[in-house]
Design an enzyme around this catalytic site. Structure first.
Site, PDB file in Angstrom:
ATOM      1  N   HIS A  83       1.040   0.425  -1.371  1.00 21.03           N
ATOM      2  CA  HIS A  83       0.653   0.080  -2.744  1.00 21.03           C
ATOM      3  C   HIS A  83       0.700  -1.423  -2.978  1.00 21.03           C
ATOM      4  O   HIS A  83       1.530  -1.956  -3.704  1.00 21.03           O
ATOM      5  CB  HIS A  83       1.532   0.826  -3.748  1.00 21.03           C
ATOM      6  CG  HIS A  83       1.134   2.260  -3.896  1.00 21.03           C
ATOM      7  ND1 HIS A  83       1.873   3.291  -3.355  1.00 21.03           N
ATOM      8  CD2 HIS A  83       0.045   2.813  -4.472  1.00 21.03           C
ATOM      9  CE1 HIS A  83       1.261   4.444  -3.634  1.00 21.03           C
ATOM     10  NE2 HIS A  83       0.151   4.173  -4.305  1.00 21.03           N
ATOM     11  N   HIS A  87      -4.866  -2.117  -1.262  1.00 18.59           N
ATOM     12  CA  HIS A  87      -5.185  -0.800  -1.838  1.00 18.59           C
ATOM     13  C   HIS A  87      -5.995  -0.973  -3.130  1.00 18.59           C
ATOM     14  O   HIS A  87      -6.988  -0.278  -3.354  1.00 18.59           O
ATOM     15  CB  HIS A  87      -3.888  -0.022  -2.120  1.00 18.59           C
ATOM     16  CG  HIS A  87      -4.079   1.206  -2.954  1.00 18.59           C
ATOM     17  ND1 HIS A  87      -4.800   2.311  -2.520  1.00 18.59           N
ATOM     18  CD2 HIS A  87      -3.651   1.506  -4.208  1.00 18.59           C
ATOM     19  CE1 HIS A  87      -4.799   3.231  -3.474  1.00 18.59           C
ATOM     20  NE2 HIS A  87      -4.112   2.767  -4.513  1.00 18.59           N
ATOM     21  N   HIS A 123      -5.077  -0.818 -11.368  1.00 14.30           N
ATOM     22  CA  HIS A 123      -4.513   0.528 -11.543  1.00 14.30           C
ATOM     23  C   HIS A 123      -3.122   0.731 -10.947  1.00 14.30           C
ATOM     24  O   HIS A 123      -2.422   1.657 -11.347  1.00 14.30           O
ATOM     25  CB  HIS A 123      -5.474   1.603 -11.034  1.00 14.30           C
ATOM     26  CG  HIS A 123      -5.310   1.921  -9.576  1.00 14.30           C
ATOM     27  ND1 HIS A 123      -5.858   1.136  -8.577  1.00 14.30           N
ATOM     28  CD2 HIS A 123      -4.654   2.922  -8.953  1.00 14.30           C
ATOM     29  CE1 HIS A 123      -5.540   1.654  -7.398  1.00 14.30           C
ATOM     30  NE2 HIS A 123      -4.807   2.737  -7.593  1.00 14.30           N
ATOM     31  N   ASP A 124      -2.708  -0.083  -9.977  1.00 15.03           N
ATOM     32  CA  ASP A 124      -1.372   0.049  -9.370  1.00 15.03           C
ATOM     33  C   ASP A 124      -0.587  -1.261  -9.433  1.00 15.03           C
ATOM     34  O   ASP A 124       0.377  -1.440  -8.682  1.00 15.03           O
ATOM     35  CB  ASP A 124      -1.497   0.472  -7.898  1.00 15.03           C
ATOM     36  CG  ASP A 124      -1.574   1.993  -7.737  1.00 15.03           C
ATOM     37  OD1 ASP A 124      -2.186   2.459  -6.747  1.00 15.03           O
ATOM     38  OD2 ASP A 124      -1.038   2.712  -8.611  1.00 15.03           O
ATOM     39  N   ASP A 256      -9.130   6.611  -5.535  1.00 11.05           N
ATOM     40  CA  ASP A 256      -7.691   6.507  -5.240  1.00 11.05           C
ATOM     41  C   ASP A 256      -7.331   7.438  -4.078  1.00 11.05           C
ATOM     42  O   ASP A 256      -6.410   7.162  -3.314  1.00 11.05           O
ATOM     43  CB  ASP A 256      -6.894   6.872  -6.498  1.00 11.05           C
ATOM     44  CG  ASP A 256      -5.546   6.160  -6.572  1.00 11.05           C
ATOM     45  OD1 ASP A 256      -4.725   6.563  -7.411  1.00 11.05           O
ATOM     46  OD2 ASP A 256      -5.301   5.209  -5.794  1.00 11.05           O
ATOM     47  N   GLN A 307      -1.110  15.478   6.686  1.00  8.39           N
ATOM     48  CA  GLN A 307      -2.437  14.956   6.355  1.00  8.39           C
ATOM     49  C   GLN A 307      -3.423  16.118   6.203  1.00  8.39           C
ATOM     50  O   GLN A 307      -4.212  16.163   5.268  1.00  8.39           O
ATOM     51  CB  GLN A 307      -2.966  14.020   7.438  1.00  8.39           C
ATOM     52  CG  GLN A 307      -2.635  12.551   7.238  1.00  8.39           C
ATOM     53  CD  GLN A 307      -3.045  11.996   5.888  1.00  8.39           C
ATOM     54  OE1 GLN A 307      -4.200  12.063   5.487  1.00  8.39           O
ATOM     55  NE2 GLN A 307      -2.085  11.468   5.144  1.00  8.39           N
TER      56      GLN A 307
HETATM   57  C1  LIG Z   1       4.069  12.591   5.917  1.00  8.92           C
HETATM   58  C2  LIG Z   1       3.562  11.605   4.926  1.00  8.92           C
HETATM   59  C3  LIG Z   1       2.312  12.063   4.312  1.00  8.92           C
HETATM   60  C4  LIG Z   1       1.735  11.587   3.175  1.00  8.92           C
HETATM   61  C5  LIG Z   1       0.613  12.332   3.033  1.00  8.92           C
HETATM   62  C6  LIG Z   1      -0.359  12.176   1.973  1.00  8.92           C
HETATM   63  O1  LIG Z   1      -1.150  11.047   2.390  1.00  8.92           O
HETATM   64  C7  LIG Z   1      -1.589  10.221   1.437  1.00  8.92           C
HETATM   65  C8  LIG Z   1      -1.184  10.311   0.097  1.00  8.92           C
HETATM   66  C9  LIG Z   1      -1.673   9.405  -0.797  1.00  8.92           C
HETATM   67  C10 LIG Z   1      -1.236   9.521  -2.219  1.00  8.92           C
HETATM   68  O2  LIG Z   1      -0.526  10.444  -2.577  1.00  8.92           O
HETATM   69  N1  LIG Z   1      -1.647   8.541  -3.055  1.00  8.92           N
HETATM   70  C11 LIG Z   1      -1.251   8.533  -4.420  1.00  8.92           C
HETATM   71  C12 LIG Z   1      -2.192   8.700  -5.431  1.00  8.92           C
HETATM   72 CL1  LIG Z   1      -3.855   8.939  -5.020  1.00  8.92          CL
HETATM   73  C13 LIG Z   1      -1.802   8.662  -6.760  1.00  8.92           C
HETATM   74  N2  LIG Z   1      -0.513   8.486  -7.095  1.00  8.92           N
HETATM   75  C14 LIG Z   1       0.421   8.325  -6.151  1.00  8.92           C
HETATM   76  C15 LIG Z   1       0.084   8.340  -4.788  1.00  8.92           C
HETATM   77 CL2  LIG Z   1       1.316   8.133  -3.581  1.00  8.92          CL
HETATM   78  C16 LIG Z   1      -2.574   8.418  -0.400  1.00  8.92           C
HETATM   79  C17 LIG Z   1      -2.969   8.338   0.944  1.00  8.92           C
HETATM   80  C18 LIG Z   1      -2.474   9.253   1.856  1.00  8.92           C
HETATM   81  O3  LIG Z   1      -2.793   9.269   3.201  1.00  8.92           O
HETATM   82  C19 LIG Z   1      -3.581   8.200   3.695  1.00  8.92           C
HETATM   83  O4  LIG Z   1       0.447  13.199   4.017  1.00  8.92           O
HETATM   84  N3  LIG Z   1       1.522  13.018   4.796  1.00  8.92           N
HETATM   85 ZN   LIG Z   2      -0.926   4.789  -8.656  1.00  7.94          ZN
HETATM   86 ZN   LIG Z   3      -3.600   3.916  -6.240  1.00  4.17          ZN
END
Ligand SMILES: CCc1cc(COc2cc(C(=O)Nc3c(Cl)cncc3Cl)ccc2OC)on1
Ligand SMILES: [Zn+2]
Ligand SMILES: [Zn+2]
Length: 375
Positions: A83, A87, A123-124, A256, A307
């Site tokens: 973040h 991003h 946004h972040d 996002d 993932q």
């Molecule tokens: C084991 C760790 C793990 C995490 C994930 C989920 O992966 C991802 C999750 C996020 C993700 O959750 N992004 C996010 C959003 Cl879109 C809005 N608010 C908070 C957050 Cl943290 C953004 C990108 C990712 O992979 C590239 O799958 N495995």
């Molecule tokens: Zn966010």
């Molecule tokens: Zn974001």
């Protein structure tokens, strides 16, 4: 101010990259970060404002844009693996591409487009690198252990926002606070009504990036797709604000959540970064004696598996709905997402097979030892 608002010895390369890539899904945003001397957000916003002729349309002086987005960029924590300003630049450029889809060409006004780009860029901002849940838990933590001085100002955030979209409220507040700097008054030439409309649209979009809103946002999108089908496929006469805002919120939310839908090298780079940030949080939860959040435990997380489930349960359903809404403009994005999902699935299966093999070998060794012992 310098071109793209960044002092860089590699201006020509940056210019070329924007000429070919600014409107492309999958431009190498990490290369933009490098060429822009780690000011990717300033560079991307400047380039988009220029491409969309916003400097003239909204009478914004380039130096005011550079003053404001330099402040915003500095308020993204570059120590965050995920973040950070890259991003923000990524989500902004992705939304810029989504806005170019022919099937939504005449849907949005210039002010709505300006609001969408601005919302993505901020946004972040000032993200602390931990989730809302962590902030809520640690806020309670200091209530139960008052003698422990709050390790960091961030735990005050949950207190400030009463646990409701804590981070997203904070991002908005910081962004609008920075706008009050006289040298950063980006929207000085807008009239009062436009400024009020823009502020409301930006707040509505940024608050909708809270993952806890995901399911309701997706439900609205699906309903809209259904009604679009009924109205003979012509997209959106969209007269009321709430329908338009739903599309804009989902568009920013798609951007996002676009990492898994980008060319594989970019997607895997983002996985590494988000992992690092999640694991850092897990380390802090462990140190605080708090329960470690899902996917945040360095020792036990299965990266590929999570993932795949992230894509199957969150990302694919959203992009499937968006692809239908703007059919056929986003087909290639959905295809990339599905190819990437299969890649992580294969990796996960190979990893599974590998660990089973290891266990078998251990059993084999054990059996051989016992056999030789018994001789
Ligand atoms: C084991 C760790 C793990 C995490 C994930 C989920 O992966 C991802 C999750 C996020 C993700 O959750 N992004 C996010 C959003 Cl879109 C809005 N608010 C908070 C957050 Cl943290 C953004 C990108 C990712 O992979 C590239 O799958 N495995
Ligand atoms: Zn966010
Ligand atoms: Zn974001």
């Amino acid at each position: 101010p310098p071109k793209f608002g960044v002092e860089t010895p590699r201006l020509a390369e940056l210019s070329d990259l924007f000429d070919s890539g600014l409107d492309q899904w999958g431009v190498d945003i990490f290369l933009v970060d490098e060429l822009a001397c780690h000011k990717p957000l300033c560079a991307v916003v400047y380039a988009i404002f220029e491409k969309r002729d916003f400097f003239n349309k909204f009478h914004i002086h380039p130096s005011v844009l550079v003053n404001y987005f330099s402040q915003v960029e500095q308020h993204y924590k570059q120590e965050n693996p995920y973040h950070n300003a890259i991003h923000a630049a990524d989500v902004t450029q992705s939304t810029h591409v989504l806005l170019n889809a022919p099937s939504i060409a005449n849907v949005f006004t210039e002010l709505e487009i300006l609001a969408s780009i601005f919302a993505c860029a901020i946004h972040d901002v000032n993200h602390p690198g931990v989730t809302n849940q962590f902030l809520i838990n640690t806020a309670m933590y200091f209530v139960t252990y008052p003698n422990l001085i709050p390790m960091n100002v961030e735990s005050e955030l949950a207190i400030m926002y009463n646990d409701m979209s804590v981070l997203e409220n904070h991002h908005c507040a910081v962004a609008f606070k920075l706008l009050q700097e006289p040298s950063s008054n980006l929207f000085a030439s807008l009239d009062d009504i436009q400024r009020r409309q823009l502020r409301k649209m930006v707040i509505d979009m940024v608050l909708a990036t809270d993952m806890s809103k995901h399911m309701s946002l997706l439900a609205d999108l699906k309903t809209m797709v259904e009604t679009k089908k009924v109205s003979g496929g012509c997209l959106l006469k969209l007269d009321n604000y709430s329908e338009k805002m739903q599309i804009m919120q989902n568009m920013v939310h798609c951007a996002d959540l676009s990492n898994p839908a980008k060319p594989l090298p970019l997607s895997t780079h983002w996985v590494t970064r988000v992992m690092e940030e999640f694991f850092n949080q897990g380390d802090r939860e462990k140190a605080l004696g708090l329960p470690v959040s899902p996917m945040c435990c360095r020792e036990t997380a299965n990266v590929e598996k999570s993932q795949v489930s992230f894509i199957d349960f969150i990302v694919h359903p959203l992009w499937e709905a968006w692809t239908e809404l703007v059919h056929p403009d986003a087909e290639h994005i959905l295809n990339t997402l599905e190819q990437n999902r299969d890649h992580y699935c294969e990796l996960s299966a190979a990893k599974e097979a590998e660990s089973v093999k290891e266990v078998d070998e251990e059993h084999l060794d054990e059996a051989e030892r016992q056999q030789s012992d018994s001789k």
